[in-house]
Design a protein around this motif. Structure first.
Motif, PDB file in Angstrom:
ATOM      1  N   VAL A  58       0.417  -1.302   0.038  1.00  0.00           N
ATOM      2  CA  VAL A  58      -0.354  -0.129  -0.340  1.00  0.00           C
ATOM      3  C   VAL A  58       0.938   1.317   0.124  1.00  0.00           C
ATOM      4  O   VAL A  58       0.828   1.955  -1.218  1.00  0.00           O
ATOM      5  N   PHE A  59       1.807   0.876   0.719  1.00  0.00           N
ATOM      6  CA  PHE A  59       2.616   3.015   0.890  1.00  0.00           C
ATOM      7  C   PHE A  59       3.382   2.477  -0.463  1.00  0.00           C
ATOM      8  O   PHE A  59       4.076   3.666  -0.722  1.00  0.00           O
ATOM      9  N   ARG A  60       3.919   1.404  -1.032  1.00  0.00           N
ATOM     10  CA  ARG A  60       4.427   1.830  -2.831  1.00  0.00           C
ATOM     11  C   ARG A  60       3.326   2.085  -3.301  1.00  0.00           C
ATOM     12  O   ARG A  60       3.661   3.321  -3.722  1.00  0.00           O
ATOM     13  N   ASN A  61       2.325   1.762  -3.222  1.00  0.00           N
ATOM     14  CA  ASN A  61       0.995   2.458  -4.799  1.00  0.00           C
ATOM     15  C   ASN A  61       1.327   4.181  -4.134  1.00  0.00           C
ATOM     16  O   ASN A  61       1.192   4.612  -4.602  1.00  0.00           O
ATOM     17  N   LEU A 261     -12.917   7.675   2.128  1.00  0.00           N
ATOM     18  CA  LEU A 261     -14.315   7.728   1.366  1.00  0.00           C
ATOM     19  C   LEU A 261     -14.979   7.707  -0.096  1.00  0.00           C
ATOM     20  O   LEU A 261     -15.573   6.932  -0.432  1.00  0.00           O
ATOM     21  N   GLN A 262     -14.329   8.469  -0.768  1.00  0.00           N
ATOM     22  CA  GLN A 262     -15.286   8.234  -2.111  1.00  0.00           C
ATOM     23  C   GLN A 262     -15.067   7.411  -2.944  1.00  0.00           C
ATOM     24  O   GLN A 262     -16.005   6.602  -3.510  1.00  0.00           O
ATOM     25  N   ASN A 263     -13.565   7.092  -3.392  1.00  0.00           N
ATOM     26  CA  ASN A 263     -13.443   6.180  -3.759  1.00  0.00           C
ATOM     27  C   ASN A 263     -13.222   4.966  -3.113  1.00  0.00           C
ATOM     28  O   ASN A 263     -12.159   3.543  -3.451  1.00  0.00           O
ATOM     29  N   SER A 264     -13.446   4.603  -1.524  1.00  0.00           N
ATOM     30  CA  SER A 264     -13.432   3.044  -0.943  1.00  0.00           C
ATOM     31  C   SER A 264     -11.911   2.477  -1.464  1.00  0.00           C
ATOM     32  O   SER A 264     -11.917   1.656  -0.380  1.00  0.00           O
ATOM     33  N   GLN A 265     -11.375   3.401  -0.986  1.00  0.00           N
ATOM     34  CA  GLN A 265      -9.575   2.688  -0.750  1.00  0.00           C
ATOM     35  C   GLN A 265      -9.040   3.108   0.659  1.00  0.00           C
ATOM     36  O   GLN A 265      -8.416   3.411   0.898  1.00  0.00           O
ATOM     37  N   TYR A 266      -9.700   2.279   1.381  1.00  0.00           N
ATOM     38  CA  TYR A 266      -9.598   2.461   3.174  1.00  0.00           C
ATOM     39  C   TYR A 266      -8.188   2.160   2.837  1.00  0.00           C
ATOM     40  O   TYR A 266      -7.221   2.694   4.307  1.00  0.00           O
ATOM     41  N   SER A 267      -7.232   1.012   3.312  1.00  0.00           N
ATOM     42  CA  SER A 267      -6.068   1.158   3.364  1.00  0.00           C
ATOM     43  C   SER A 267      -5.417   1.822   3.004  1.00  0.00           C
ATOM     44  O   SER A 267      -4.200   2.145   3.995  1.00  0.00           O
ATOM     45  N   VAL A 272      -1.802   6.426   4.771  1.00  0.00           N
ATOM     46  CA  VAL A 272      -1.203   8.059   4.464  1.00  0.00           C
ATOM     47  C   VAL A 272      -1.710   8.443   5.939  1.00  0.00           C
ATOM     48  O   VAL A 272      -1.260   9.559   6.731  1.00  0.00           O
ATOM     49  N   GLY A 273      -2.910   8.179   6.597  1.00  0.00           N
ATOM     50  CA  GLY A 273      -2.710   8.741   8.387  1.00  0.00           C
ATOM     51  C   GLY A 273      -1.699   7.812   8.904  1.00  0.00           C
ATOM     52  O   GLY A 273      -1.477   8.915   9.952  1.00  0.00           O
TER      53      GLY A 273
END
Length: 300
Positions: A58-61, A261-267, A272-273
């Motif tokens: 996820v971080f790489r992306n 929230l809008q794109n549902s990419q929770y991971s 990012v948080g």
């Protein structure tokens, strides 16, 4: 044994402390388990435990996304403007209020200056559009009547940055001055009396007595402010911003909202948080270390 002695002696205070401990445990520490979403291909239907671990993918992306770097740059830009122009403003205001001799006028001024802090950013945003909108804003309508070209306060990136910073200072300056005014009450009044006897001017008293008297407070708040350089509230840039100034108004908080929230990419949003928290911690520790070495003042 000493801990048991204090517990027996001050058990009433410890009982009063239990709700605070429970609050932090339930709302601050328990949610930390959700950080694991940043290392999983999170599926809401499977839940956190059943979602598949994917490590640092996820971080790489995230670090390959151009929008992320734009949001990160804008976060540093807006927080930097707030730090350069917004941080000294409450100090200046507190000094001015402290120098007022008429108590009734001082109380009235403080009340009026504190009020913007209690106004929602939604309301402030509405007021801003009524004042600064290019076509129907009151200010631009008045400028047009006297033959002056309209100013794109909210539609031009450069003007928007000035508007964003100015409104932020107006909203927070009164509330931020409270801490400095409280610190000034701890300054020995005899120092001012001695300065008057020596013939010191008002500016000299401020420079040699007031500012040194609140130096530790300024340093502590500065360290905390530096720690927030990568963290920015959602409401202010989202409400004041628009598509015409998205190149400077899109920050990490709005990026998380859009992606999570809008794109549902929770991971991705969780990652990012987590990135914000880690970088913010690094900033606080670095600022604290530098402050301790240079001024012998620190928060830890």
């Amino acid at each position: 044994m000493r801990a048991i002695h204090y517990l027996q002696r001050y058990w009433q205070l410890y009982i009063m402390l239990l709700p605070v401990i429970a609050y932090f445990f339930v709302f601050k520490y328990m949610p930390l388990y959700g950080v694991t979403i940043a290392f999983k291909e999170y599926n809401p239907f499977k839940g956190v435990n059943a979602s598949e671990w994917i490590g640092l993918d996820v971080f790489r992306n995230i670090f390959a996304m151009e929008d992320f770097y734009t949001a990160l740059r804008n976060t540093f830009l807006l927080n930097g403007l707030d730090f350069v122009f917004g941080f000294p403003a409450p100090i200046f205001l507190a000094i001015c209020l402290n120098e007022l001799k008429f108590a009734s006028f001082k109380r009235l001024s403080q009340t009026l200056l504190y009020l913007p802090h209690f106004i929602s950013w939604v309301i402030i945003g509405g007021i801003m559009y009524q004042l600064f909108a290019t076509n129907y804003g009151i200010i631009n309508l008045l400028l047009a009547k006297i033959g002056i070209a309209k100013i794109p306060f909210l539609s031009d990136s450069s003007y928007w940055l000035v508007t964003y910073t100015s409104v932020g200072i107006w909203q927070s300056i009164g509330w931020g001055s409270i801490i400095y005014l409280a610190a000034m009450t701890g300054i020995n009044k005899e120092l001012y009396d001695a300065a008057d006897v020596d013939g010191a001017s008002r500016l000299r008293r401020i420079w040699h007595i007031t500012i040194p008297g609140i130096r530790s407070t300024i340093i502590v708040l500065m360290i905390l402010k530096i720690g927030d350089m990568v963290d920015i509230g959602f409401d202010r840039p989202y409400i004041i911003g628009n598509v015409m100034v998205r190149d400077v108004s899109d920050v990490l908080s709005t990026f998380i909202y859009r992606v999570g929230l809008q794109n549902s990419q929770y991971s991705t949003a969780t990652a990012v948080g987590l990135f914000q928290a880690v970088v913010g911690l690094a900033f606080v520790l670095t600022a604290n270390y530098v402050s301790k070495k240079t001024t012998d003042e620190s928060i830890i």
